[in-house]
Write a protein that holds these residues in place. Sequence first.
Motif, PDB file in Angstrom:
ATOM      1  N   MET A  93      21.754 -14.886 -21.047  1.00  0.00           N
ATOM      2  CA  MET A  93      21.825 -14.362 -22.213  1.00  0.00           C
ATOM      3  C   MET A  93      23.188 -13.292 -21.950  1.00  0.00           C
ATOM      4  O   MET A  93      23.938 -13.151 -22.808  1.00  0.00           O
ATOM      5  N   ASP A  94      23.166 -12.531 -20.960  1.00  0.00           N
ATOM      6  CA  ASP A  94      24.165 -11.635 -20.579  1.00  0.00           C
ATOM      7  C   ASP A  94      25.543 -12.103 -20.058  1.00  0.00           C
ATOM      8  O   ASP A  94      26.528 -11.614 -20.012  1.00  0.00           O
ATOM      9  N   SER A  95      25.379 -13.393 -19.633  1.00  0.00           N
ATOM     10  CA  SER A  95      26.593 -13.986 -19.149  1.00  0.00           C
ATOM     11  C   SER A  95      27.948 -13.929 -19.854  1.00  0.00           C
ATOM     12  O   SER A  95      27.865 -14.571 -20.997  1.00  0.00           O
ATOM     13  N   GLY A  96      29.069 -13.436 -19.527  1.00  0.00           N
ATOM     14  CA  GLY A  96      30.173 -13.375 -20.139  1.00  0.00           C
ATOM     15  C   GLY A  96      30.460 -12.390 -21.173  1.00  0.00           C
ATOM     16  O   GLY A  96      31.405 -11.960 -21.801  1.00  0.00           O
ATOM     17  N   ILE A  97      29.334 -11.637 -21.423  1.00  0.00           N
ATOM     18  CA  ILE A  97      29.018 -10.303 -22.553  1.00  0.00           C
ATOM     19  C   ILE A  97      29.894  -9.403 -21.940  1.00  0.00           C
ATOM     20  O   ILE A  97      29.762  -8.698 -20.912  1.00  0.00           O
ATOM     21  N   GLU A  98      31.020  -8.706 -22.688  1.00  0.00           N
ATOM     22  CA  GLU A  98      31.671  -7.721 -22.170  1.00  0.00           C
ATOM     23  C   GLU A  98      31.163  -6.173 -22.648  1.00  0.00           C
ATOM     24  O   GLU A  98      31.126  -5.484 -22.207  1.00  0.00           O
ATOM     25  N   CYS A  99      30.492  -6.310 -23.829  1.00  0.00           N
ATOM     26  CA  CYS A  99      29.977  -4.813 -24.745  1.00  0.00           C
ATOM     27  C   CYS A  99      28.400  -4.557 -23.994  1.00  0.00           C
ATOM     28  O   CYS A  99      27.973  -5.634 -23.460  1.00  0.00           O
ATOM     29  N   PRO A 100      28.206  -3.451 -24.091  1.00  0.00           N
ATOM     30  CA  PRO A 100      26.693  -3.243 -23.739  1.00  0.00           C
ATOM     31  C   PRO A 100      25.609  -3.989 -24.566  1.00  0.00           C
ATOM     32  O   PRO A 100      25.779  -3.932 -25.594  1.00  0.00           O
ATOM     33  N   GLU A 141      41.275  -4.113 -30.348  1.00  0.00           N
ATOM     34  CA  GLU A 141      40.482  -4.969 -29.240  1.00  0.00           C
ATOM     35  C   GLU A 141      39.022  -4.849 -29.196  1.00  0.00           C
ATOM     36  O   GLU A 141      38.147  -5.616 -28.820  1.00  0.00           O
ATOM     37  N   GLY A 142      38.818  -3.445 -29.535  1.00  0.00           N
ATOM     38  CA  GLY A 142      37.103  -3.352 -29.622  1.00  0.00           C
ATOM     39  C   GLY A 142      36.356  -4.187 -30.496  1.00  0.00           C
ATOM     40  O   GLY A 142      35.478  -4.510 -30.399  1.00  0.00           O
ATOM     41  N   ARG A 143      37.086  -4.291 -31.622  1.00  0.00           N
ATOM     42  CA  ARG A 143      36.346  -5.250 -32.865  1.00  0.00           C
ATOM     43  C   ARG A 143      36.520  -6.611 -32.295  1.00  0.00           C
ATOM     44  O   ARG A 143      35.536  -7.211 -32.252  1.00  0.00           O
ATOM     45  N   ASP A 144      37.535  -6.974 -31.803  1.00  0.00           N
ATOM     46  CA  ASP A 144      37.526  -8.366 -31.185  1.00  0.00           C
ATOM     47  C   ASP A 144      36.563  -8.604 -30.013  1.00  0.00           C
ATOM     48  O   ASP A 144      36.103  -9.736 -29.945  1.00  0.00           O
ATOM     49  N   SER A 145      36.449  -7.618 -29.054  1.00  0.00           N
ATOM     50  CA  SER A 145      35.538  -7.744 -28.136  1.00  0.00           C
ATOM     51  C   SER A 145      34.130  -7.968 -28.609  1.00  0.00           C
ATOM     52  O   SER A 145      33.198  -8.875 -28.118  1.00  0.00           O
ATOM     53  N   ILE A 146      33.761  -7.005 -29.686  1.00  0.00           N
ATOM     54  CA  ILE A 146      32.391  -7.330 -30.328  1.00  0.00           C
ATOM     55  C   ILE A 146      32.245  -8.609 -30.780  1.00  0.00           C
ATOM     56  O   ILE A 146      31.298  -9.228 -30.766  1.00  0.00           O
ATOM     57  N   GLN A 147      33.221  -9.113 -31.505  1.00  0.00           N
ATOM     58  CA  GLN A 147      33.204 -10.469 -32.137  1.00  0.00           C
ATOM     59  C   GLN A 147      33.070 -11.432 -31.101  1.00  0.00           C
ATOM     60  O   GLN A 147      32.336 -12.441 -31.489  1.00  0.00           O
ATOM     61  N   LEU A 172      26.742 -15.011 -27.910  1.00  0.00           N
ATOM     62  CA  LEU A 172      25.367 -15.058 -28.187  1.00  0.00           C
ATOM     63  C   LEU A 172      24.724 -16.036 -29.136  1.00  0.00           C
ATOM     64  O   LEU A 172      23.909 -16.674 -29.175  1.00  0.00           O
ATOM     65  N   GLU A 173      25.699 -16.401 -30.236  1.00  0.00           N
ATOM     66  CA  GLU A 173      25.428 -17.530 -30.867  1.00  0.00           C
ATOM     67  C   GLU A 173      25.463 -18.737 -30.172  1.00  0.00           C
ATOM     68  O   GLU A 173      24.676 -19.684 -30.350  1.00  0.00           O
ATOM     69  N   ARG A 174      26.547 -18.986 -29.393  1.00  0.00           N
ATOM     70  CA  ARG A 174      26.495 -20.207 -28.608  1.00  0.00           C
ATOM     71  C   ARG A 174      25.215 -20.382 -27.828  1.00  0.00           C
ATOM     72  O   ARG A 174      24.694 -21.303 -27.538  1.00  0.00           O
ATOM     73  N   TRP A 175      24.860 -19.243 -27.012  1.00  0.00           N
ATOM     74  CA  TRP A 175      23.617 -19.126 -26.206  1.00  0.00           C
ATOM     75  C   TRP A 175      22.431 -19.745 -26.975  1.00  0.00           C
ATOM     76  O   TRP A 175      21.710 -20.123 -26.457  1.00  0.00           O
ATOM     77  N   SER A 176      22.501 -18.856 -28.136  1.00  0.00           N
ATOM     78  CA  SER A 176      21.073 -19.472 -29.136  1.00  0.00           C
ATOM     79  C   SER A 176      20.918 -20.726 -29.404  1.00  0.00           C
ATOM     80  O   SER A 176      19.893 -21.301 -29.305  1.00  0.00           O
ATOM     81  N   HIS A 177      22.150 -21.437 -29.675  1.00  0.00           N
ATOM     82  CA  HIS A 177      22.080 -22.837 -29.845  1.00  0.00           C
ATOM     83  C   HIS A 177      21.663 -23.621 -28.730  1.00  0.00           C
ATOM     84  O   HIS A 177      21.012 -24.512 -28.959  1.00  0.00           O
ATOM     85  N   ALA A 178      22.348 -23.126 -27.693  1.00  0.00           N
ATOM     86  CA  ALA A 178      22.201 -24.007 -26.348  1.00  0.00           C
ATOM     87  C   ALA A 178      20.635 -23.847 -25.832  1.00  0.00           C
ATOM     88  O   ALA A 178      20.125 -24.728 -25.346  1.00  0.00           O
ATOM     89  N   LYS A 179      20.114 -22.805 -26.097  1.00  0.00           N
ATOM     90  CA  LYS A 179      18.560 -22.323 -25.615  1.00  0.00           C
ATOM     91  C   LYS A 179      17.655 -22.853 -26.747  1.00  0.00           C
ATOM     92  O   LYS A 179      16.715 -22.613 -26.516  1.00  0.00           O
ATOM     93  N   LEU A 180      18.210 -23.221 -28.028  1.00  0.00           N
ATOM     94  CA  LEU A 180      17.071 -23.616 -29.302  1.00  0.00           C
ATOM     95  C   LEU A 180      16.362 -22.348 -29.559  1.00  0.00           C
ATOM     96  O   LEU A 180      15.087 -22.319 -29.848  1.00  0.00           O
TER      97      LEU A 180
END
Length: 163
Positions: free
Chosen positions: A1-8, A26-32, A38-46
């Motif tokens: 889940m944490d893989s590639g996540i930039e923000c805390p 840049e901060g807004r873009d980083s969060i998005q 996270l959305e892609r991770w949730s779909h991959a892990k069902l």
Amino acid sequence: MDSGIECPLSKFADDTKLCGVVDMLEGRDSIQRDLDRLERWSHAKLMKFNKAKCKVLHVGQGNPKHNYRLGEEWIESSPEEKDLGVLIDEKLNMSWQCTSETQKANHILHCIKTSVTSRSREVILAFYSALVRPHLDYCVKLWGPQDKKDMELLERVQRRPRR
């Protein structure tokens, strides 16, 4: 889940929180980007996020209050949120917490008064210590009331059993 996540990112049981500083675009873009990951991770892990429970809490003065989405759905903004039993608003004001805990304590005191026939100091003190005091202790130890009105609110609850 944490893989590639930039923000805390913080996780607790079934709770996930993503935080970020948005002083520039840049901060807004980083969060998005992280929300998209996270959305892609949730779909991959069902494992779908409950999007109805997803909220944005904009903290701090001068916050640009950007909008964010999780997948195709926009995330609702909220003026305050409860996190692990602690109510926090966008100004990091904890008066809500104090009010909430004193209401609970007053309700418990009322229940003790209406259901306990003994008025002996020892009996009332035992109930107070076991049922009321934990709410007040939790409230105070969490943030240490700094507003005079919050301190008076807590003290008023503490004086009630003596009447």
